[in-house]
Design a protein around this motif. Structure first.
Motif, mmCIF file in Angstrom:
data_model
loop_
_atom_site.group_PDB
_atom_site.id
_atom_site.type_symbol
_atom_site.label_atom_id
_atom_site.label_comp_id
_atom_site.label_asym_id
_atom_site.label_seq_id
_atom_site.Cartn_x
_atom_site.Cartn_y
_atom_site.Cartn_z
ATOM 1 N N PHE A 298 35.130 35.073 44.719
ATOM 2 C CA PHE A 298 36.364 34.605 45.345
ATOM 3 C C PHE A 298 36.102 34.151 46.782
ATOM 4 N N LEU A 299 35.253 34.895 47.500
ATOM 5 C CA LEU A 299 34.908 34.483 48.859
ATOM 6 C C LEU A 299 34.179 33.138 48.844
ATOM 7 N N GLY A 300 33.262 32.963 47.889
ATOM 8 C CA GLY A 300 32.565 31.689 47.771
ATOM 9 C C GLY A 300 33.525 30.545 47.478
ATOM 10 N N HIS A 301 34.535 30.821 46.659
ATOM 11 C CA HIS A 301 35.564 29.817 46.350
ATOM 12 C C HIS A 301 36.301 29.399 47.620
ATOM 13 N N ASP A 302 36.693 30.354 48.440
ATOM 14 C CA ASP A 302 37.418 30.046 49.671
ATOM 15 C C ASP A 302 36.527 29.303 50.671
ATOM 16 N N ILE A 303 35.257 29.694 50.724
ATOM 17 C CA ILE A 303 34.310 29.000 51.608
ATOM 18 C C ILE A 303 34.166 27.543 51.185
ATOM 19 N N ALA A 304 34.051 27.309 49.884
ATOM 20 C CA ALA A 304 33.878 25.942 49.385
ATOM 21 C C ALA A 304 35.064 25.060 49.736
ATOM 22 N N HIS A 305 36.259 25.647 49.792
ATOM 23 C CA HIS A 305 37.461 24.888 50.139
ATOM 24 C C HIS A 305 37.672 24.780 51.651
ATOM 25 N N ARG A 306 36.703 25.245 52.425
ATOM 26 C CA ARG A 306 36.772 25.202 53.903
ATOM 27 C C ARG A 306 37.962 25.984 54.441
ATOM 28 N N GLN A 307 38.295 27.036 53.763
ATOM 29 C CA GLN A 307 39.343 27.918 54.276
ATOM 30 C C GLN A 307 38.812 28.790 55.411
ATOM 31 N N VAL A 308 37.517 29.079 55.368
ATOM 32 C CA VAL A 308 36.905 29.967 56.365
ATOM 33 C C VAL A 308 36.493 29.196 57.609
ATOM 34 N N SER A 309 35.963 27.985 57.413
ATOM 35 C CA SER A 309 35.500 27.162 58.535
ATOM 36 C C SER A 309 35.659 25.698 58.173
ATOM 37 N N HIS A 310 35.914 24.863 59.194
ATOM 38 C CA HIS A 310 35.985 23.413 58.988
ATOM 39 C C HIS A 310 34.608 22.765 59.060
ATOM 40 N N ASP A 311 33.626 23.485 59.607
ATOM 41 C CA ASP A 311 32.295 22.928 59.811
ATOM 42 C C ASP A 311 31.572 22.801 58.475
ATOM 43 N N ASN B 167 52.006 30.198 38.904
ATOM 44 C CA ASN B 167 51.801 31.301 39.816
ATOM 45 C C ASN B 167 51.992 32.639 39.100
ATOM 46 N N VAL B 168 51.403 33.681 39.667
ATOM 47 C CA VAL B 168 51.530 35.033 39.129
ATOM 48 C C VAL B 168 52.210 35.909 40.172
ATOM 49 N N ARG B 169 53.290 36.547 39.766
ATOM 50 C CA ARG B 169 54.017 37.431 40.681
ATOM 51 C C ARG B 169 53.205 38.695 40.969
ATOM 52 N N GLY B 170 53.452 39.295 42.105
ATOM 53 C CA GLY B 170 52.777 40.540 42.444
ATOM 54 C C GLY B 170 52.883 40.813 43.926
ATOM 55 N N GLY B 171 52.110 41.779 44.391
ATOM 56 C CA GLY B 171 52.109 42.139 45.792
ATOM 57 C C GLY B 171 50.703 42.105 46.357
ATOM 58 N N VAL B 172 50.431 43.011 47.298
ATOM 59 C CA VAL B 172 49.140 43.028 47.979
ATOM 60 C C VAL B 172 48.002 43.290 47.002
ATOM 61 N N VAL B 173 48.234 44.194 46.046
ATOM 62 C CA VAL B 173 47.179 44.520 45.076
ATOM 63 C C VAL B 173 46.841 43.296 44.222
ATOM 64 N N THR B 174 47.864 42.573 43.776
ATOM 65 C CA THR B 174 47.636 41.363 42.978
ATOM 66 C C THR B 174 46.907 40.310 43.801
ATOM 67 N N ASP B 175 47.310 40.150 45.066
ATOM 68 C CA ASP B 175 46.646 39.180 45.941
ATOM 69 C C ASP B 175 45.156 39.485 46.049
ATOM 70 N N LEU B 176 44.821 40.770 46.226
ATOM 71 C CA LEU B 176 43.421 41.155 46.369
ATOM 72 C C LEU B 176 42.683 41.026 45.047
ATOM 73 N N ALA B 177 43.296 41.505 43.971
ATOM 74 C CA ALA B 177 42.628 41.516 42.670
ATOM 75 C C ALA B 177 42.331 40.111 42.177
ATOM 76 N N LEU B 178 43.228 39.168 42.426
ATOM 77 C CA LEU B 178 43.057 37.804 41.934
ATOM 78 C C LEU B 178 42.504 36.851 42.998
ATOM 79 N N GLY B 179 42.120 37.378 44.136
ATOM 80 C CA GLY B 179 41.517 36.542 45.163
ATOM 81 C C GLY B 179 42.425 35.459 45.703
ATOM 82 N N GLY B 180 43.749 35.696 45.667
ATOM 83 C CA GLY B 180 44.706 34.696 46.141
ATOM 84 C C GLY B 180 44.988 33.601 45.124
ATOM 85 N N LEU B 181 44.321 33.640 43.962
ATOM 86 C CA LEU B 181 44.543 32.612 42.952
ATOM 87 C C LEU B 181 45.894 32.754 42.272
ATOM 88 N N ASN B 182 46.570 33.864 42.516
ATOM 89 C CA ASN B 182 47.930 34.035 41.982
ATOM 90 C C ASN B 182 48.909 33.075 42.649
#
Length: 342
Positions: A80-93, A267-282
């Protein structure tokens, strides 16, 4: 896929996307947020270090197999972290993203970053397009009746029963990703091929060496089966609810950047646990509309997008996690129906 009734909106094509983009920008939701990523990365690497230390400490113990599910979760979170990195969510560089992507994908996951990037970008550009989206092209599974009816022999058997086979087949997804990446790198076309192959090779050597040093060969085989099987299942269960069974769009809807992403995503409903478990893909709708938006901001963006959809009577689908799985299974079952009746 199913057909979607045409959606009429009160603005010309692209206008709704422009409105949504202006609203999220005004709310500051596209700005980088390194803090949450640092916390998530530190937590993930911490659990990984403890798991490796446990393997070294209690060598040749069958209790070590209990670490395999933990490592499966850690491996998925790294993905999931690699997915976010690829989308430049972590850095614009671009260079920072490349280095971080190669580390998280190739070195830590044994997955080709270049191959996955090309495949995933094509999916984002044309979600659920039977011709252009690699995630719904016919493969082991068929996602559209037009693909199913042409199948014969073993392929037909699998398609007839794919609703029942779907979850068991996800146990092989980790191995599939590994092999697909190697096969892509064996052919010209991917930049940094030598670096990617070297990092995947290093990942494989380190992984197998750790198991060889801490377990008997029987225990190591069992560990690999549990770890890789559960890792594939976890990743598959995280990605499956997002688009499978969602509509194939008309030409006009496919041309509209707002409708193209909203109508094909779930989208998938849920809370903090769902956000973490699905890597924000919910928050799949918001992620597809704004791929570079930091994961921590997607929940706030959801309110903006839902309000805009309500204003213009655009369908916005959000379900529970288990309901999303039920919809996917129903769709796979329906796609295989012509072969069962034949």
């Amino acid at each position: 896929m199913t057909a979607h009734p045409a959606v009429a909106v009160s603005r010309p094509p692209a206008a709704l996307y422009g409105v949504a983009l202006a609203r999220v920008r005004a709310a500051g939701l596209l700005r980088r947020r390194p803090g949450p990523y640092l916390v998530l990365w530190a937590g993930t690497m911490g659990v990984l270090a403890v798991t490796v230390a446990a393997l070294v400490r209690w060598q040749d113990s069958w209790w070590l197999l209990m670490a395999a599910p933990v490592l499966a979760v850690v491996s998925a979170q790294i993905g999931f972290l690699g997915h976010d990195i690829a989308h430049r969510q972590v850095s614009h560089d671009r260079r920072v993203c490349l280095v971080l992507g190669l580390v998280h994908a190739n070195l830590l996951s044994g997955l080709s970053y270049g191959w996955w990037m090309a495949k995933h970008n094509a999916h984002h550009a044309h979600p659920n397009d039977l011709e252009s989206d690699p995630d719904v092209r016919p493969g082991v599974l068929a996602f559209d009746v037009s693909h199913a009816v042409t199948r014969r022999g073993t392929q037909a058997f699998v398609t007839r029963n794919q609703a029942w086979l779907f979850f068991p087949m996800l146990l092989l997804e980790s191995a599939n990703l590994y092999v697909a990446g190697i096969r892509a790198l064996a052919r010209p076309g991917i930049r940094h091929r030598a670096v990617e192959l070297s990092l995947i090779g290093l990942h494989t050597v380190l992984y197998l060496s750790l198991l060889a040093m801490t377990m008997t060969w029987v225990q190591a085989l069992a560990f690999v089966a549990i770890h890789q099987g559960l890792r594939g299942l976890y990743l598959g269960l995280s990605f499956a609810p997002n688009h499978k069974g969602m509509p194939v769009l008309s030409g006009a809807e496919q041309a509209d950047p707002f409708l193209r992403q909203v109508l094909t995503s779930r989208n998938v409903r849920g809370g903090v646990v769902t956000d973490l478990a699905l890597g924000g893909l919910n928050y799949q709708i918001e992620h597809h509309l704004f791929p570079s938006m930091p994961r921590a901001n997607l929940g706030r963006a959801q309110a903006i997008v839902k309000d805009l959809c309500a204003e213009h009577e655009v369908p916005y689908l959000e379900t529970s996690l288990f309901a999303s799985y039920a919809e996917v299974i129903r769709h796979l079952h329906a796609v295989g129906a012509p072969l069962r009746t034949a």
